[in-house]
Design an enzyme around this catalytic site. Sequence first.
Site, PDB file in Angstrom:
ATOM      1  N   ARG A 272       0.821  -1.210   0.000  1.00  0.00           N
ATOM      2  CA  ARG A 272       0.000   0.000   0.000  1.00  0.00           C
ATOM      3  C   ARG A 272       0.859   1.266   0.000  1.00  0.00           C
ATOM      4  O   ARG A 272       0.488   2.286   0.566  1.00  0.00           O
ATOM      5  CB  ARG A 272      -0.977   0.019   1.186  1.00  0.00           C
TER       6      ARG A 272
ATOM      7  N   GLU B 167      -4.184   3.376   6.628  1.00  0.00           N
ATOM      8  CA  GLU B 167      -4.164   3.266   5.171  1.00  0.00           C
ATOM      9  C   GLU B 167      -4.928   4.433   4.565  1.00  0.00           C
ATOM     10  O   GLU B 167      -4.599   4.911   3.480  1.00  0.00           O
ATOM     11  CB  GLU B 167      -4.788   1.939   4.737  1.00  0.00           C
TER      12      GLU B 167
ATOM     13  N   SER C  47     -10.801  -0.109   4.018  1.00  0.00           N
ATOM     14  CA  SER C  47      -9.916  -0.443   5.142  1.00  0.00           C
ATOM     15  C   SER C  47      -9.279   0.819   5.713  1.00  0.00           C
ATOM     16  O   SER C  47      -8.715   1.627   4.975  1.00  0.00           O
ATOM     17  CB  SER C  47      -8.818  -1.410   4.693  1.00  0.00           C
TER      18      SER C  47
END
Length: 312
Positions: free
Chosen positions: A178, A299, A229
């Site tokens: 990520r 995130e 998320s």
Amino acid sequence: MTTAPCVPNASSVARLSGRIQAGIPLAPLTTFRVGGKAEWYCEPHNNLELQQCLAWARAQGIPVTLLGAGSNLLISDAGLPGLVIHTRRLRGMQLLEGGRIWAAAGEPLVNLARAAAKRGWSGLEWAIGIPGTLGGAVVMNAGAHGRAMSDVLVEVQILDEEQEPCRLEPVDLQFGYRRSRLQDSPWTVTGATLQLLPGRDPAQVQRQTQRHLNQRLSSQPYHLPSCGSVFRNPETHPAGWLIEQVGLKGYRIGGAQISERHANFILNCGQASANDIYRLICLAQEKVYQRWSIFLEPEVRILGSFDDPLIS
């Protein structure tokens, strides 16, 4: 990419044909449905207009924030200073030879996944449930089911800090989980080229794509606004499991709630503020760190001003 802010003058705004607006609400443009207003806002229709907007902001000495699908953002209730550039008009897709797809930064990732599956090109089945644009997916190295953008990317087209077009290869982007170099750079993604596996049975690829979507819909809460998320998964345990173990599953602050279905999701239950959501993020970090000394790294991109700092 910022200097001391100044007030943009009327003539410079007029030269952009009225495309730059003041005080536009940002909440409707994010999947959380929270956040204040943009000080200045524009939706360029092509790369030339994008370059003009970037050059205008640079000349005014104001910060720039790029907004795609708004699916991985938490914007402060106070809004954002400077210029917010929404890429939703920067769309387009070309299916090239040999399983290659080019698309503009504002093209929804789901469109690429569906087009590839229909052609019988494998490699984007995992992307069907990700509610973002190609540009945002490249910047964040979005992924699911053990796959990520870095697995299929062959080239990124950008505007550099001088608003000049450049092409970058994956090796230039320092991809991680990520992560990419683009997150901390002044570059603006305008498009990308992906390499998929051609020659598969279209029906089979479409079935696999649908299975990924069904799995996502069955395991994650999509009935209320969220960002997806909230935290990156640590190496030890999934973030959702850690949050559940400290008793926060279903916990609520104001109009925001940690999902009872998946604890790495925070939901806007109707009247949440950005600060409600932010306080839940801080609480989850605090409780998990107190119990296991594990740092939950967001995130979600947190933009604008908030009262209390996150754990870092």
